[in-house]
Design a protein around this motif. Structure first.
Motif, short mmCIF file in Angstrom:
data_model
loop_
_atom_site.label_atom_id
_atom_site.label_comp_id
_atom_site.label_asym_id
_atom_site.label_seq_id
_atom_site.Cartn_x
_atom_site.Cartn_y
_atom_site.Cartn_z
N ARG A 165 0.82 -1.22 0.00
CA ARG A 165 0.00 0.00 0.00
C ARG A 165 0.85 1.27 0.00
O ARG A 165 0.34 2.36 0.20
CB ARG A 165 -0.95 0.00 1.20
CG ARG A 165 -1.98 -1.12 1.14
CD ARG A 165 -3.10 -0.92 2.15
NE ARG A 165 -2.61 -0.84 3.53
CZ ARG A 165 -2.34 -1.90 4.29
NH1 ARG A 165 -2.46 -3.12 3.80
NH2 ARG A 165 -1.92 -1.74 5.54
N GLY A 166 2.15 1.15 -0.20
CA GLY A 166 3.00 2.32 -0.41
C GLY A 166 3.60 2.91 0.85
O GLY A 166 3.52 4.13 1.07
N GLN A 167 4.22 2.08 1.67
CA GLN A 167 4.80 2.57 2.92
C GLN A 167 5.85 3.65 2.68
O GLN A 167 5.83 4.72 3.30
CB GLN A 167 5.42 1.39 3.69
CG GLN A 167 6.01 1.75 5.05
CD GLN A 167 4.95 2.04 6.10
OE1 GLN A 167 4.29 3.07 6.04
NE2 GLN A 167 4.81 1.15 7.06
N ALA A 168 6.77 3.40 1.76
CA ALA A 168 7.85 4.36 1.49
C ALA A 168 7.28 5.67 0.96
O ALA A 168 7.73 6.77 1.36
CB ALA A 168 8.86 3.77 0.50
N GLU A 169 6.30 5.58 0.07
CA GLU A 169 5.70 6.79 -0.48
C GLU A 169 4.98 7.60 0.59
O GLU A 169 5.08 8.83 0.65
CB GLU A 169 4.71 6.40 -1.60
CG GLU A 169 4.05 7.58 -2.31
CD GLU A 169 2.71 7.99 -1.69
OE1 GLU A 169 2.23 9.08 -2.02
OE2 GLU A 169 2.18 7.22 -0.85
N ALA A 170 4.28 6.90 1.50
CA ALA A 170 3.56 7.59 2.57
C ALA A 170 4.53 8.32 3.51
O ALA A 170 4.28 9.45 3.92
CB ALA A 170 2.71 6.59 3.35
N ILE A 171 5.65 7.67 3.84
CA ILE A 171 6.66 8.30 4.70
C ILE A 171 7.25 9.52 4.00
O ILE A 171 7.42 10.59 4.61
CB ILE A 171 7.76 7.28 5.06
CG1 ILE A 171 7.21 6.22 6.02
CG2 ILE A 171 8.98 7.98 5.67
CD1 ILE A 171 8.14 5.06 6.26
#
Length: 317
Positions: A172-178
């Motif tokens: 679900r895009g952990q790196a993008e969310a951070i």
């Protein structure tokens, strides 16, 4: 019942004897143990002061992780009035690891974001031990956008071993969310004051700690990876975590020397868990002083100075 760390054995032994003598006094009032209790209490205080005056980075890591250390919700109850948590990222789900909402700090309306680890098995599972999924960071972004829109200062309280590394979180895009949360910290035009309460682990911490002023509690740690993780990568041996902690420069003193944080909030002798009310009060005073200083600056100047602050860290290191 107090939880003692392995290096606190001298303190544990003395306080154990004090407890036994007090219990003996309760069982038989004719026995006077006050003099001996007084002597042991003095020795216990001296032992604690001596041990805590020379903690190693690994011992500080243990204190930062102490199960009785006050967490975000403890700070929220004492520091904020009318705290109203907001739920969900408006995209996928709610994430209990990050608590975010609106409230009043010493009479002033503020936005509040923090990581909650929990204090028993049930609450730790509920809050996922403070390790947020993408939804938590997107919720933080939502609250920061709201704060920017209504001109509310942002207070962030950091306490996480790191963002949750599960398959679903990555899908679900952990790196993008951070990254988006870090970007939002840099872009908003209201003051941001951040405090590392215990563990400040990797991007999971930086995502809400990219503030105008960043402080750490005396025995908190702030690092790009946990000592165990670093030891596993460098030496393929997580048992060398103690060595990794010393080499990584993760203590508040190290971070202050590097110019990464602005100040250190002193803890009671024996750690924040020995007197939570005192350390929470000191933290509130530091936040109040920082907000008073920052509130005098216009929004565009705040944004410019904040971005330059982090560019300068890269240059000086």
């Amino acid at each position: 019942m107090h939880n003692y760390l392995d290096f606190e054995k001298p303190i544990s032994d003395l306080e154990g004897k004090i407890h036994e003598l007090k219990k003996l006094k309760e069982e038989d009032e004719s026995i006077d143990t006050s003099d001996e209790v007084g002597r042991l209490e003095v020795r216990a205080r001296e032992a604690m002061a001596d041990i805590y005056s020379k903690l190693s980075p690994w011992q500080k890591t243990q204190v930062a992780r102490h199960p009785q250390r006050p967490h975000f919700l403890d700070y929220a109850r004492q520091l904020f009035e009318e705290f109203t948590p907001l739920a969900g990222d408006r995209k996928f789900a709610e994430d209990e690891a990050i608590q975010a909402g609106l409230g009043r700090f010493r009479g002033e309306a503020v936005a509040i974001i923090g990581q909650e680890k929990g204090n028993d098995t049930k609450s730790r599972l509920k809050h996922n031990f403070g390790s947020a999924r993408p939804e938590g960071y997107r919720k933080a972004i939502r609250v920061m956008e709201m704060a920017d829109r209504f001109g509310l200062p942002v207070i962030t309280l950091i306490d996480t071993a790191g963002a949750y590394p599960g398959i679903g979180a990555e899908e679900r895009g952990q790196a993008e969310a951070i990254a988006r949360s870090t970007e939002m910290c840099l872009n908003i035009r209201v003051p941001i004051v951040s405090v590392v309460l215990g563990e400040g682990g990797s991007g999971g911490a930086i995502a809400i700690a990219t503030g105008d002023r960043v402080y750490m509690l005396e025995h908190a740690i702030y690092s790009v990876i946990s000592p165990e993780g670093a030891a596993s990568i460098l030496w393929r041996d997580s048992t060398r975590a103690k060595e990794a902690a010393s080499n990584m420069k993760i203590t508040s003193e190290d971070l202050k020397a590097f110019g990464i944080i602005d100040g250190i909030i002193q803890e009671p002798v024996g750690g924040a868990h020995r007197d939570p009310a005192a350390v929470i009060g000191r933290t509130g005073d530091v936040i109040a002083a920082a907000l008073k200083e920052l509130s005098a600056k216009p929004g565009d100047q705040l944004r410019k100075d904040r971005r330059q602050r982090y560019l300068n860290i890269g240059r000086q290191l």
